[in-house]
Each structure stands twice: as structure tokens, then as C-alpha cells.
Write a protein that holds these residues in place. Sequence first.
Motif, PDB file in Angstrom:
ATOM      1  N   ASP A 112      82.611  55.268   1.692  1.00 46.83           N
ATOM      2  CA  ASP A 112      81.503  55.269   2.650  1.00 46.83           C
ATOM      3  C   ASP A 112      80.339  56.104   2.150  1.00 46.83           C
ATOM      4  O   ASP A 112      79.201  55.915   2.583  1.00 46.83           O
ATOM      5  CB  ASP A 112      81.980  55.825   3.998  1.00 46.83           C
ATOM      6  CG  ASP A 112      83.052  54.947   4.625  1.00 46.83           C
ATOM      7  OD1 ASP A 112      82.864  53.723   4.619  1.00 46.83           O
ATOM      8  OD2 ASP A 112      84.060  55.492   5.104  1.00 46.83           O
ATOM      9  N   TYR A 113      80.639  57.051   1.261  1.00 41.62           N
ATOM     10  CA  TYR A 113      79.602  57.998   0.858  1.00 41.62           C
ATOM     11  C   TYR A 113      80.024  58.652  -0.447  1.00 41.62           C
ATOM     12  O   TYR A 113      81.208  58.879  -0.685  1.00 41.62           O
ATOM     13  CB  TYR A 113      79.443  59.056   1.960  1.00 41.62           C
ATOM     14  CG  TYR A 113      78.673  60.282   1.558  1.00 41.62           C
ATOM     15  CD1 TYR A 113      77.291  60.256   1.463  1.00 41.62           C
ATOM     16  CD2 TYR A 113      79.343  61.483   1.294  1.00 41.62           C
ATOM     17  CE1 TYR A 113      76.591  61.401   1.099  1.00 41.62           C
ATOM     18  CE2 TYR A 113      78.636  62.622   0.939  1.00 41.62           C
ATOM     19  CZ  TYR A 113      77.265  62.576   0.835  1.00 41.62           C
ATOM     20  OH  TYR A 113      76.571  63.689   0.481  1.00 41.62           O
ATOM     21  N   TYR A 165      76.890  64.395   9.742  1.00 44.02           N
ATOM     22  CA  TYR A 165      76.201  63.437   8.879  1.00 44.02           C
ATOM     23  C   TYR A 165      75.815  64.103   7.567  1.00 44.02           C
ATOM     24  O   TYR A 165      75.854  65.334   7.440  1.00 44.02           O
ATOM     25  CB  TYR A 165      74.970  62.856   9.570  1.00 44.02           C
ATOM     26  CG  TYR A 165      73.884  63.861   9.868  1.00 44.02           C
ATOM     27  CD1 TYR A 165      72.825  64.066   8.986  1.00 44.02           C
ATOM     28  CD2 TYR A 165      73.902  64.614  11.041  1.00 44.02           C
ATOM     29  CE1 TYR A 165      71.826  64.983   9.255  1.00 44.02           C
ATOM     30  CE2 TYR A 165      72.910  65.545  11.324  1.00 44.02           C
ATOM     31  CZ  TYR A 165      71.865  65.721  10.429  1.00 44.02           C
ATOM     32  OH  TYR A 165      70.886  66.641  10.695  1.00 44.02           O
ATOM     33  N   THR A 169      71.350  61.768   2.866  1.00 39.85           N
ATOM     34  CA  THR A 169      71.160  60.336   3.139  1.00 39.85           C
ATOM     35  C   THR A 169      71.034  60.004   4.621  1.00 39.85           C
ATOM     36  O   THR A 169      70.607  58.895   4.966  1.00 39.85           O
ATOM     37  CB  THR A 169      72.352  59.530   2.583  1.00 39.85           C
ATOM     38  OG1 THR A 169      73.550  59.905   3.290  1.00 39.85           O
ATOM     39  CG2 THR A 169      72.533  59.789   1.091  1.00 39.85           C
ATOM     40  N   ARG A 171      73.562  59.581   6.478  1.00 38.35           N
ATOM     41  CA  ARG A 171      74.746  58.781   6.789  1.00 38.35           C
ATOM     42  C   ARG A 171      75.668  59.543   7.735  1.00 38.35           C
ATOM     43  O   ARG A 171      76.054  60.678   7.462  1.00 38.35           O
ATOM     44  CB  ARG A 171      75.490  58.460   5.477  1.00 38.35           C
ATOM     45  CG  ARG A 171      76.821  57.808   5.633  1.00 38.35           C
ATOM     46  CD  ARG A 171      76.660  56.323   5.922  1.00 38.35           C
ATOM     47  NE  ARG A 171      77.930  55.661   5.852  1.00 38.35           N
ATOM     48  CZ  ARG A 171      78.870  55.709   6.799  1.00 38.35           C
ATOM     49  NH1 ARG A 171      78.670  56.434   7.871  1.00 38.35           N
ATOM     50  NH2 ARG A 171      79.991  55.050   6.669  1.00 38.35           N
ATOM     51  N   ARG A 182      80.108  53.398  10.402  1.00 34.00           N
ATOM     52  CA  ARG A 182      79.636  52.772   9.167  1.00 34.00           C
ATOM     53  C   ARG A 182      78.213  52.223   9.271  1.00 34.00           C
ATOM     54  O   ARG A 182      77.551  52.021   8.276  1.00 34.00           O
ATOM     55  CB  ARG A 182      80.597  51.669   8.740  1.00 34.00           C
ATOM     56  CG  ARG A 182      81.884  52.241   8.159  1.00 34.00           C
ATOM     57  CD  ARG A 182      82.872  51.160   7.736  1.00 34.00           C
ATOM     58  NE  ARG A 182      83.986  51.743   7.024  1.00 34.00           N
ATOM     59  CZ  ARG A 182      84.978  52.397   7.592  1.00 34.00           C
ATOM     60  NH1 ARG A 182      84.988  52.535   8.905  1.00 34.00           N
ATOM     61  NH2 ARG A 182      85.957  52.915   6.881  1.00 34.00           N
ATOM     62  N   SER A 183      77.729  51.950  10.460  1.00 31.24           N
ATOM     63  CA  SER A 183      76.380  51.416  10.600  1.00 31.24           C
ATOM     64  C   SER A 183      75.409  52.453  11.163  1.00 31.24           C
ATOM     65  O   SER A 183      74.281  52.125  11.500  1.00 31.24           O
ATOM     66  CB  SER A 183      76.408  50.190  11.527  1.00 31.24           C
ATOM     67  OG  SER A 183      76.870  50.555  12.819  1.00 31.24           O
ATOM     68  N   ASN A 185      73.018  55.757  10.976  1.00 35.64           N
ATOM     69  CA  ASN A 185      72.248  56.639  10.122  1.00 35.64           C
ATOM     70  C   ASN A 185      71.240  57.385  10.978  1.00 35.64           C
ATOM     71  O   ASN A 185      70.751  56.861  11.987  1.00 35.64           O
ATOM     72  CB  ASN A 185      71.509  55.853   9.027  1.00 35.64           C
ATOM     73  CG  ASN A 185      72.459  55.308   7.973  1.00 35.64           C
ATOM     74  OD1 ASN A 185      72.806  55.997   7.026  1.00 35.64           O
ATOM     75  ND2 ASN A 185      72.885  54.063   8.146  1.00 35.64           N
TER      76      ASN A 185
END
Length: 501
Positions: A112-113, A165, A169, A171, A182-183, A185
Amino acid sequence: MPLLFAAALAGAALALAGGEFVARRMSDATLETHLTEMVARSDEIADEAARMLVAANTDMAAACSELDLALLRERIFVSRFIRDVGRLDGDRILCTAAWGQLDLPTPLDPPDYEAPSGARVWTASRNPAARRITTDMVSLGRTIVFISDAAYDFMRDEGGLVFSYARSTGRVFRTGDGTPTRSLNVRPTAGGVLLEGRIYPAACSRRFDICVAIASGDRGMLGQPMPVVAGVGLLGALAGAASALAMTQWRRPGGSIEQDLRRALAAGRLRLVYQPVVRVRDGGVVGAEGLIRWDRPDGGEIPPDVFVPVAERTGLSGELARYVLIRALDEMASHLTGPGDFRLALNVTTMDLLDPDIFDLLETETRRLGIAPERIALEITERSTAEYQQLAPAAARYRHRGYRIHIDDFGTGYSSLAHLGELPVDAIKIDRLFTRAIGTGAISASIVPQIFALAGLLGAEVIVEGIETEAQACHLAVEHPDALGQGWFFGRPVPARDFVA
């Protein structure tokens, strides 16, 4: 009449203005403190994962060999936040400390990251070695670590109002209520970060690419319940008291369950049940564990894992502990003062153990009832942020008087050998996670003998929780005849009047 009306309006305006100022100042201070604490906990988790990865990557044993697995198991034994650690071949897991050599190398999904350090992160993902378990995973080089879900209790306590987060990024890693991330931000903005049209105050780590954000709610008086606002406005002369009431209402993290719990404690509506603790070699009862229960008016039950965290969050933990101590000693006095060495174990948080009032109450009640301190065991259950250097002297004080100290749910959460070496303990309780593996051939079953060996070095008894089958009881009776056991196979929790020693 116009003068009175004008005076009423002026009083209401002054009360609301004062309440607005106080509400916002207290809200801001509370949020800042809370964010600082959560970032500190996130740092602890990330630091332990990083140290585990670096240390495991330096091991010289062949990957997944018996020596390598033994070294990995030693590492997770002394870990607070890491549940498992494994070896990788590219993007495939070959083995883990808990599950051993996998029959087939298990492929990983894309991460994921990826952190600036090169570490790869999977959030709220299915454990490839045990698909029913959801976990966060971090890999570096040939090693992957699986973070214990219990490490994130501090986020769940806040429900869906908190998330972490990546600073670089935006994220989102994890949310308090388990919402898929996952979606998601975030975008920096004045006053915090913007997520799905809402601004959240945030704070970031100085060491890792991690930030934490939390919803501030409506921080002003107008965000309070309308009866409170109306009361402040109409009773301007009582503006200070009404504002304090409003703040009390705002700060109630437990909501209605907190008030219901307060009323239940005051009315004595919580009850205790007792589960036998036995010698596994012959099934003889040597003691019991007292367990708190809360029945709803409709006949259902509110689980302890729901209301006990509320008690800890809202300052009711000490009151709950006092309630349990007084009632349990009264109800089980005949067993505790009879012949033999029947023992009663009671759950306390580490903060309860640090509270001198709890010690004094226990001393008073045992003297009143003629119960020897040696008959009472205190089981430390809280995943505490308290320093163990503080806890050790408190535990030593209890043991000096004769009370016993048990570590509950050993092998999960924060109960680890790293802390056993610092605490004076009389017994450790093996978590049911390991008990379920006994007799199945699972690699985690091989950890049980190591726990017994280590307990022997510490001079501590071992109590095995969650024994539910004859096979488990027989295995323990043969392999560890000195062990004590607890579980439905030996007896379910029952009221004191039905308990047979």
C-alpha cells in the motif's frame, strides 16, 4: 418588562460568549495533548518494527532453518507490538516464527505504501499465513513483520474519529473504526488536513513518515445539545456553571454507556461469576478467577470488552476495581477462609495497581473477612502505557504483603518477556491463542514448552487459559503436569452460590 427582557438577552449573550471562549480553549488544549500522545504511540510501534527488521536481517542462520525460526521466535517473545516475523524470497513469504515453514511460498499483494527508507507497508491486509487474521505488515530486505492488532487500541478507543497517514504522500494507513483506507488520501490545509471535505487537526512524528489526525467535533457552545445551550442562555447568572456542564458533556468519550455504567455501579447491578482454576494432572480445583458481568434490562449482556475500556477511558476504572474487590471477597469468603489454599484471582489494571487507595481497600477487606493475602492473586490485564519501572515497585509492595501477581494473556499485546524480567510475578497465563494450537501440529504449539521453560527460570507458575477439549487437557497433563488450567472443559463461569471447590 422590556428591561427584564433586555437583561435576559444580555445575560444569555454573556453566558454564550463566555461558554464559547472556554469551550474552544479547553477543546484545543485537549486535542493537542491527545494528538501528542497518539503520535508518541505511533512512534513506539514504528520504532519497534524498524528495530526488529534491522536486527532480523543481520541473523546469519539459513532462512527458515530450525535455528533461524528459533531466533525469530526469541525476537517476538520480547516484543510489545510485533505478533509475528517471517522470511521473504522476493515478494513471497517462505516461513514465519508462529507458523513455521509454509507448505507453499505465499505471494504478497502489492504494498500500500513504500517509506523513504525502502520499507514496504501493507495496511489492514489479510495475513498470508493465516487468512482469517487482518494485520499491518512491514517488510525490509528478506524480513517481514506482522504488527499486533492490539497495538492500535489507542485508535479504536476514538472510534472513527482518528486516522494515521503518511506525511510525504497523504496516504491514509489506518482508521479507528476499520474503514478501508486504500482510496483515502489527505491534503494539507490551514488548521490540519483535509479528508473528504472535512478538516482534521493533525500532528506528525519527527522520526517517521507518520502523522495522526483526529476530528475536533463542533468545538463551540452552539455545538452542544440544545437543552444545554438554552439553559446557559436563560440562566445567564449561572453562565460559569452552565459552561462547565457543557464542557463535561462535550468531554464524555463514553457517551451514554458511561452514564449507564455509573448508574449500574451505584445501584450494584453488575454481577460477578467465577471460573475454576484446576491442576491439569488431576482436575483438582485450586482456585477461581472472578469475572465481571453486566446484564441489560432486556436480558442481554454487555460484554466486558465493551464496558471495561469505557471505564478505563472515563476514569471509572478505579471505581470498578473497588466494586469487584469488595463484592468478590464477600461472595467467596467461605472458600477463601476454609481449609486448603484456595485462591481467588481478580483482574486489575496497572493504574489500579499504582493506586494506593486500592491497596488500602484490599488490606481493609482481607482483614475484615479474615482472608490471608496469599489467597488473593491480582491479574494485570491492561495494555498499559505506564512505565514498568513505576509498576515494579507497586507490584513488589503487594507481594511483600503476600498478595500474588499474575500476568494475564501472556504472548499477546504487551505482555512479554521484556516486562517479565522487570516485574515480580508469581504466575503467567498462557493466552488461548496458543492453547488452541496444542495437539494440532501447528508451529505455534511448539512455543508452549518454551514458555514453560522460561517460567521455570523465573520461578513462576503457568496457568493455561482456554482449555476446551479433552485432547488439550490430556496433552498438558502428560507434558506439563505441574501446570494449572482454566477453560470450559473444566468448568464455565458460575455465580458464587453455584461454585463448587
